[in-house]
Design a protein around this motif. Structure first.
Motif, mmCIF file in Angstrom:
data_model
loop_
_atom_site.group_PDB
_atom_site.id
_atom_site.type_symbol
_atom_site.label_atom_id
_atom_site.label_comp_id
_atom_site.label_asym_id
_atom_site.label_seq_id
_atom_site.Cartn_x
_atom_site.Cartn_y
_atom_site.Cartn_z
ATOM 1 N N HIS A 1 48.052 72.630 -23.758
ATOM 2 C CA HIS A 1 47.574 73.453 -24.454
ATOM 3 C C HIS A 1 46.585 72.609 -25.482
ATOM 4 C CE1 HIS A 1 51.381 75.385 -23.772
ATOM 5 N NE2 HIS A 1 50.878 76.521 -24.329
ATOM 6 N N ASP A 2 45.567 73.522 -25.836
ATOM 7 C CA ASP A 2 44.721 73.028 -26.945
ATOM 8 C C ASP A 2 44.784 73.299 -28.312
ATOM 9 O OD1 ASP A 2 42.736 72.629 -24.791
ATOM 10 O OD2 ASP A 2 42.251 74.485 -24.676
ATOM 11 N N ASP A 3 44.626 71.831 -28.972
ATOM 12 C CA ASP A 3 44.697 72.034 -30.447
ATOM 13 C C ASP A 3 46.104 72.624 -30.921
ATOM 14 O OD1 ASP A 3 42.378 70.967 -30.770
ATOM 15 O OD2 ASP A 3 41.478 72.852 -30.672
ATOM 16 N N GLU A 4 47.145 72.434 -30.315
ATOM 17 C CA GLU A 4 48.507 72.907 -30.674
ATOM 18 C C GLU A 4 48.584 74.467 -30.577
ATOM 19 O OE1 GLU A 4 50.939 70.552 -31.513
ATOM 20 O OE2 GLU A 4 49.496 69.058 -30.771
ATOM 21 N N GLY A 5 47.795 75.267 -29.973
ATOM 22 C CA GLY A 5 47.699 76.360 -29.920
ATOM 23 C C GLY A 5 48.729 77.084 -28.917
ATOM 24 N N PRO A 6 48.990 78.351 -29.205
ATOM 25 C CA PRO A 6 50.118 79.032 -28.278
ATOM 26 C C PRO A 6 49.919 79.369 -26.947
ATOM 27 C CG PRO A 6 49.027 80.674 -29.681
ATOM 28 C CD PRO A 6 48.304 79.401 -30.022
ATOM 29 N N HIS A 7 48.587 79.275 -26.669
ATOM 30 C CA HIS A 7 48.270 79.409 -25.223
ATOM 31 C C HIS A 7 47.793 78.567 -24.432
ATOM 32 C CE1 HIS A 7 48.539 83.782 -26.557
ATOM 33 N NE2 HIS A 7 47.583 83.411 -27.500
ATOM 34 N N LEU B 1 48.448 86.258 -14.559
ATOM 35 C CA LEU B 1 48.939 86.817 -15.940
ATOM 36 C C LEU B 1 50.522 86.443 -15.749
ATOM 37 C CD1 LEU B 1 47.214 90.195 -16.806
ATOM 38 C CD2 LEU B 1 47.369 88.029 -18.123
ATOM 39 N N ALA B 2 51.059 86.857 -14.657
ATOM 40 C CA ALA B 2 52.574 86.543 -14.539
ATOM 41 C C ALA B 2 52.844 85.039 -14.979
ATOM 42 C CB ALA B 2 53.095 87.090 -13.367
ATOM 43 N N ARG B 3 52.104 84.067 -14.496
ATOM 44 C CA ARG B 3 52.317 82.761 -14.806
ATOM 45 C C ARG B 3 52.581 82.528 -16.298
ATOM 46 N NH1 ARG B 3 49.934 82.191 -10.111
ATOM 47 N NH2 ARG B 3 47.761 81.950 -11.016
ATOM 48 N N ARG B 4 51.446 83.118 -16.954
ATOM 49 C CA ARG B 4 51.223 82.916 -18.658
ATOM 50 C C ARG B 4 52.249 83.655 -19.293
ATOM 51 N NH1 ARG B 4 45.299 81.101 -19.827
ATOM 52 N NH2 ARG B 4 44.478 80.563 -17.790
ATOM 53 N N PRO C 1 64.048 85.695 -22.732
ATOM 54 C CA PRO C 1 63.894 86.217 -24.106
ATOM 55 C C PRO C 1 62.301 86.680 -24.189
ATOM 56 C CG PRO C 1 63.715 83.879 -24.255
ATOM 57 C CD PRO C 1 64.254 84.187 -22.672
ATOM 58 N N GLU C 2 62.018 87.431 -25.282
ATOM 59 C CA GLU C 2 60.702 87.889 -25.443
ATOM 60 C C GLU C 2 59.984 86.481 -26.190
ATOM 61 O OE1 GLU C 2 58.945 90.629 -24.962
ATOM 62 O OE2 GLU C 2 60.821 91.216 -23.799
ATOM 63 N N PRO C 3 58.685 86.735 -26.119
ATOM 64 C CA PRO C 3 57.887 85.376 -26.403
ATOM 65 C C PRO C 3 57.990 85.289 -27.903
ATOM 66 C CG PRO C 3 56.447 86.809 -25.056
ATOM 67 C CD PRO C 3 57.716 87.558 -25.481
ATOM 68 N N ARG C 4 58.176 84.194 -28.554
ATOM 69 C CA ARG C 4 58.190 83.948 -29.734
ATOM 70 C C ARG C 4 57.268 82.794 -30.176
ATOM 71 N NH1 ARG C 4 64.171 81.874 -30.997
ATOM 72 N NH2 ARG C 4 63.717 80.352 -29.355
ATOM 73 N N GLN C 5 56.556 82.798 -31.324
ATOM 74 C CA GLN C 5 55.478 82.082 -31.632
ATOM 75 C C GLN C 5 55.831 80.646 -31.609
ATOM 76 O OE1 GLN C 5 52.430 83.028 -32.059
ATOM 77 N NE2 GLN C 5 51.537 81.195 -32.508
ATOM 78 N N GLU C 6 56.936 80.198 -32.059
ATOM 79 C CA GLU C 6 57.295 78.775 -32.068
ATOM 80 C C GLU C 6 57.549 77.966 -30.620
ATOM 81 O OE1 GLU C 6 61.348 81.041 -32.914
ATOM 82 O OE2 GLU C 6 58.904 81.169 -33.482
ATOM 83 N N SER C 7 58.054 78.985 -29.708
ATOM 84 C CA SER C 7 58.465 78.484 -28.344
ATOM 85 C C SER C 7 57.079 78.274 -27.608
ATOM 86 C CB SER C 7 59.269 79.252 -27.735
ATOM 87 O OG SER C 7 58.891 80.532 -27.547
ATOM 88 N N ARG C 8 56.117 79.093 -27.796
ATOM 89 C CA ARG C 8 54.803 79.399 -26.777
ATOM 90 C C ARG C 8 54.260 77.863 -26.413
ATOM 91 N NH1 ARG C 8 51.845 84.574 -28.900
ATOM 92 N NH2 ARG C 8 53.472 85.882 -28.390
ATOM 93 N N ARG C 9 54.148 76.999 -27.169
ATOM 94 C CA ARG C 9 53.400 75.636 -27.028
ATOM 95 C C ARG C 9 54.223 74.857 -25.843
ATOM 96 N NH1 ARG C 9 53.330 70.598 -28.549
ATOM 97 N NH2 ARG C 9 51.311 69.369 -28.087
ATOM 98 N N ARG C 10 55.390 75.062 -25.724
ATOM 99 C CA ARG C 10 56.180 74.439 -24.854
ATOM 100 C C ARG C 10 56.263 75.035 -23.515
ATOM 101 N NH1 ARG C 10 61.312 73.838 -25.756
ATOM 102 N NH2 ARG C 10 61.628 75.352 -27.273
ATOM 103 N N ALA C 11 55.739 76.334 -23.407
ATOM 104 C CA ALA C 11 55.977 76.993 -22.235
ATOM 105 C C ALA C 11 55.596 76.536 -20.924
ATOM 106 C CB ALA C 11 55.498 78.304 -22.309
ATOM 107 N N TYR C 12 54.722 75.590 -20.781
ATOM 108 C CA TYR C 12 54.027 74.994 -19.521
ATOM 109 C C TYR C 12 54.447 73.756 -19.447
ATOM 110 C CZ TYR C 12 52.131 79.705 -18.769
ATOM 111 O OH TYR C 12 51.910 81.025 -18.645
ATOM 112 N N ARG C 13 55.203 73.100 -20.121
ATOM 113 C CA ARG C 13 55.485 71.897 -19.694
ATOM 114 C C ARG C 13 56.532 71.460 -18.652
ATOM 115 N NH1 ARG C 13 53.662 68.175 -23.366
ATOM 116 N NH2 ARG C 13 52.938 69.069 -25.345
#
Length: 238
Positions: A128-134, A172-175, A226-238
């Protein structure tokens, strides 16, 4: 997506190229949410271009699987749990493990070097860039490069073209899947693929790749995560 009207820093190129790039980034980065209408007149006003330019850009997104055309209702972002993702995953699970078997049988030293180098870059690229959610565009590019290198040893340009089309269709499915599986071990899955390839373990590599591909779509099925949650998004692709 950066608001170019606010910054005055517009992308270069013809209007159709600029608008397409901006809309594509908006869909991939979550500015436009699943099932949101993409209204040509509103977008034409926003980007200060003609309806023809907007429609051309939207049709390009439809061709990539990043938008859908609705009969008599314009365009929209695809649904997050649409059956198309399951179909794309099924196609990838059939095609890619077979390609990997071919690559392991045919790949030479240069192929091994590409697999090792692209995996190294993938592991060293921030998700992720700059600790962002995406997920960052740099990580997405490194992710594609690793999978492309892994299968490139098959030596079949027709199959590699099929891989490219399926990869784009499943972006899109991956993200979205990553948002629903924050604990998924992507690092471990990619390491297993690299190790199987370099060890010339066709059975293990094919099985690992099939699991890797189907896990993505499984998270988008009803009840798949689970549905996306803001606090979990940054770790999604690790």
């Amino acid at each position: 997506m950066v608001d170019t009207e606010a910054t005055g820093d517009e992308p270069t190129g013809p209007p159709s190229v600029r608008v397409y790039a901006a809309l594509r980034a908006g869909v991939l980065h979550g500015e436009f949410h699943p099932e949101q209408p993409l209204k040509p007149q509103e977008l034409a006003t926003r980007f200060r271009v003609s309806l023809a330019v907007i429609r051309e850009s939207l049709l390009r997104l439809v061709g990539e699987g990043l938008a859908e055309r609705l009969p008599n209702r314009g365009f929209a972002v695809p649904s997050a749990d649409d059956a198309r993702w399951q179909e794309v995953a099924e196609a990838r699970a059939v095609v890619e493990p077979a390609m990997l078997r071919m690559a392991i049988a045919r790949g030479d030293l240069d192929w091994e070097s590409r697999v090792r180098a692209t995996h190294h870059r993938l592991t060293r690229t921030p998700t992720h860039d700059d600790e962002g959610p995406h997920v960052s565009d740099a990580w997405a590019a490194a992710h594609y490069a690793f999978h492309r290198a892994l299968l490139s040893g098959c030596g079949n340009s027709a199959l590699l073209g099929t891989f490219d089309r399926l990869w784009t269709a499943s972006e899109l499915a991956r993200r979205w899947s990553g948002h629903r599986q924050p604990a998924r071990d992507h690092v471990g899955e990619h390491r297993q693929l690299e190790q199987a390839a370099l060890a010339r373990d066709a059975d293990g590599g094919a099985a690992a790749l099939e699991r890797h591909v189907t896990n993505t779509a499984a998270a988008l099925a009803p009840g798949g995560g689970p549905e996306p949650r803001q606090e979990s998004r940054r770790r999604a692709y690790r």
